[in-house]
Design a protein around this motif. Structure first.
Motif, PDB file in Angstrom:
ATOM      1  N   UNK A 194       0.803  -1.220   0.000  1.00  0.00           N
ATOM      2  CA  UNK A 194       0.000   0.000   0.000  1.00  0.00           C
ATOM      3  C   UNK A 194       0.836   1.270   0.000  1.00  0.00           C
ATOM      4  N   UNK A 195       1.852   1.327   0.838  1.00  0.00           N
ATOM      5  CA  UNK A 195       2.665   2.539   0.913  1.00  0.00           C
ATOM      6  C   UNK A 195       4.091   2.218   1.326  1.00  0.00           C
ATOM      7  N   UNK A 196       5.014   3.056   0.878  1.00  0.00           N
ATOM      8  CA  UNK A 196       6.415   2.909   1.269  1.00  0.00           C
ATOM      9  C   UNK A 196       6.715   3.724   2.521  1.00  0.00           C
ATOM     10  N   UNK A 197       5.738   4.517   2.970  1.00  0.00           N
ATOM     11  CA  UNK A 197       5.939   5.362   4.136  1.00  0.00           C
ATOM     12  C   UNK A 197       5.431   4.684   5.403  1.00  0.00           C
ATOM     13  N   UNK A 198       6.160   4.866   6.497  1.00  0.00           N
ATOM     14  CA  UNK A 198       5.701   4.333   7.775  1.00  0.00           C
ATOM     15  C   UNK A 198       4.368   4.952   8.142  1.00  0.00           C
ATOM     16  N   UNK A 199       4.246   6.250   7.917  1.00  0.00           N
ATOM     17  CA  UNK A 199       2.985   6.970   8.091  1.00  0.00           C
ATOM     18  C   UNK A 199       2.614   7.498   6.720  1.00  0.00           C
TER      19      UNK A 199
END
Length: 211
Positions: A199-204
């Motif tokens: 879904x995302x490469x960011x932790x947040x």
């Protein structure tokens, strides 16, 4: 810069594909130039502070008009997009998201028991009719909010803020529509782990708004 590194990796892993990045200016131009007055009105009704809702609408228009694969810029590709082995490609490709167990109340109409379908990765041939059904539902849900006081239209909060975006323009709305019509079309639903995406490469994932 994390985003820049992510985009470079994405394009390197999928060097056989052509990528198009849609700026806000390009989104506005597309909607204003090719969409009906009704769609334009709904689009411009969306609060600019809710960028995801604007993106939700535009991505469906783009895939319908041009075909191809859409995915969020924040979406991680942990391996080359594994579509090469699927030849010929089905006319409609969808990603099943492991987030769905948390949304059972919103995915009750799910005759195939597949759960939430991601709207951050999907694709189809050009002019696939299922996107017209998705757009119709989305526009009707946006129109239902026009002129209504925010608290009056959603005392329980489910149709406000982030929760409202999920239900009005986002994956919960799209899952609802697709669950009704998928049996009519040849398609492929692939779990995200098998597709090679996350879904995302960011932790947040809200970090993307600050990049």
């Amino acid at each position: 810069d994390v985003m820049k590194q992510h985009v470079i990796q994405l394009m390197t892993l999928n060097s056989d594909r052509v990528f198009y990045f849609w700026s806000q200016k390009a989104k506005d131009a597309l909607i204003n130039q090719v969409c009906t007055e009704r769609v334009r009105r709904a689009y411009h009704h969306l609060n600019p502070d809710y960028g995801p809702a604007i993106g939700d609408l535009v991505r469906v228009v783009v895939v319908y008009l041009f075909g191809g694969i859409y995915h969020d810029i924040k979406t991680g590709i942990v391996a080359p997009i594994r579509l090469q082995a699927l030849k010929p490609l089905p006319p409609l490709i969808l990603c099943l998201w492991n987030n769905w167990p948390h949304r059972l109340d919103d995915t009750k109409f799910d005759p195939m028991q597949r759960g939430e379908i991601a709207n951050w990765f999907f694709g189809s041939v050009q002019y696939h009719p299922i996107w017209k059904a998705v757009m119709k539902e989305m526009i009707e849900r946006i129109e239902a909010q026009i002129g209504r006081d925010e608290k009056d239209r959603s005392p329980d909060g489910k149709w406000r803020g982030k929760e409202g975006v999920l239900r009005i323009t986002g994956p919960l709305m799209m899952t609802y529509v697709l669950s009704k019509f998928l049996h009519m079309f040849r398609h492929l639903c692939i779990p995200e782990r098998l597709l090679g995406t996350q879904y995302t490469v960011f932790k947040d994932h809200h970090d993307i708004d600050r990049k």
